[in-house]
Design an enzyme around this catalytic site. Structure first.
Site, PDB file in Angstrom:
ATOM      1  NE  ARG A 101      43.776  40.526  47.345  1.00  0.00           N
ATOM      2  CZ  ARG A 101      42.850  40.718  48.279  1.00  0.00           C
ATOM      3  NH1 ARG A 101      42.533  39.731  49.104  1.00  0.00           N
ATOM      4  NH2 ARG A 101      42.249  41.871  48.390  1.00  0.00           N
TER       5      ARG A 101
ATOM      6  CG  ASP B 112      39.257  38.571  39.943  1.00  0.00           C
ATOM      7  OD1 ASP B 112      39.381  38.637  41.180  1.00  0.00           O
ATOM      8  OD2 ASP B 112      38.826  39.514  39.243  1.00  0.00           O
TER       9      ASP B 112
ATOM     10  NE  ARG C 287      36.922  39.395  34.280  1.00  0.00           N
ATOM     11  CZ  ARG C 287      36.471  38.461  35.126  1.00  0.00           C
ATOM     12  NH1 ARG C 287      37.099  38.255  36.294  1.00  0.00           N
ATOM     13  NH2 ARG C 287      35.422  37.743  34.813  1.00  0.00           N
TER      14      ARG C 287
END
Length: 300
Positions: A92, A94, A240
């Site tokens: 998945r 973001d 990130r």
């Protein structure tokens, strides 16, 4: 008159009896013993390679409100199948994160040519989402649990002026970055570690241990610093958060060895900020070659 009526009733009864006997002898004709007009098709499992620009989506996962990649893809596939379709993805992403080749699978009893799944879905998808290929796979193939590795790329535009054409796909850093120092610092992350320091509070993973196979920081084209990382799996915001910490090293605010200290601390509050979503692209998951998937998602 009464005799004529009795004769008519007898004739009708005989006719009905003959029709019933005919239906019993001919079960394939429409009647009491007629065969069903449909047959159950075998269940198929189909894998897709999906590319998308995540800027205008609230992430991959289907939500009761707002646009998501999963919601758009399932709606398109359900139209092609004329039946509800639910997909499972390799990883998945973001809100605002892109994918070059996200792999998904779904089960269906509806038979369509593989090219029909691809072209039919693309005709119903928004321009920012595209099915690149479709492939029938074994019944035990699983897009998420079958992946042996996943690879991400993070692009940083490193110049005084912000991006215009590539604004949706890069992060911007006006301060000159030392890509060599960033690469040196990143090597402390290779191998299996507890990545709690680079894990968001909202992460739902059962444990924080992940194994980074490879991480590279390079200058691309003179104006971009590119971080590519491959691991068996990633925690929520892990890439990130790693990039956000490497940026502090690249700007000269922290030494290269600081990354090793942050990793050992397992304390998210000591690491750098989370880098913007726009610069991150999920390149691909990787599967064993015997899965029969295209070369770009197969292990060497």
């Amino acid at each position: 008159v009464q005799a004529a009526r009795r004769s008519q009733r007898t004739a009708c009864a005989g006719s009905i009896g003959r029709r019933l006997r005919c239906r019993r002898k001919c079960p394939d004709r429409r009647g009491y013993n007629a065969a069903p007009r449909f047959r159950l098709e075998p269940r198929l499992r189909i894998a897709l390679g999906v590319e998308y620009d995540g800027t205008d989506f609230l992430g991959w996962q289907r939500l009761p409100h707002g646009a998501t990649v999963q919601g758009a893809l399932e709606a398109a596939l359900s139209f092609v199948a004329a039946a509800p379709i639910e997909v499972v993805c390799a990883g998945r992403t973001d809100a605002g994160v892109h994918a070059r080749c996200q792999v998904v699978h779904f089960d269906t009893t509806v038979h369509r040519p593989l090219r029909g799944w691809q072209l039919g879905a693309n005709s119903r998808l928004p321009r920012s989402v595209c099915v690149r290929w479709a492939q029938e796979v074994a019944a035990d193939f699983h897009a998420r649990f079958g992946a042996r590795a996943r690879r991400y790329r993070y692009r940083i535009l490193n110049r005084p002026a912000r991006a215009a054409l590539d604004a949706r796909y890069v992060a911007w850093e006006r301060v000159p970055l030392d890509a060599r120092a960033m690469h040196q610092a990143a090597q402390f992350l290779c191998g299996e570690h507890d990545f709690s320091a680079f894990r968001t509070v909202a992460c739902q993973a059962r444990h924080p241990f992940r194994c980074i196979h490879d991480i590279q920081v390079q200058v691309d084209g003179g104006e971009e610093v590119v971080v590519e990382v491959q691991a068996n799996a990633f925690l929520h915001h892990m890439v990130r958060n790693i990039v956000g910490s490497l940026l502090l090293v690249g700007r000269g605010e922290r030494p290269s060895g600081w990354i090793a200290d942050i990793l050992a601390s397992r304390d998210r509050s000591l690491a750098g900020p989370t880098a913007p979503a726009s610069g991150l692209t999920f390149l691909r998951p990787l599967y064993p070659r015997d899965c029969g998937l295209p070369e770009e998602v197969s292990l060497a």
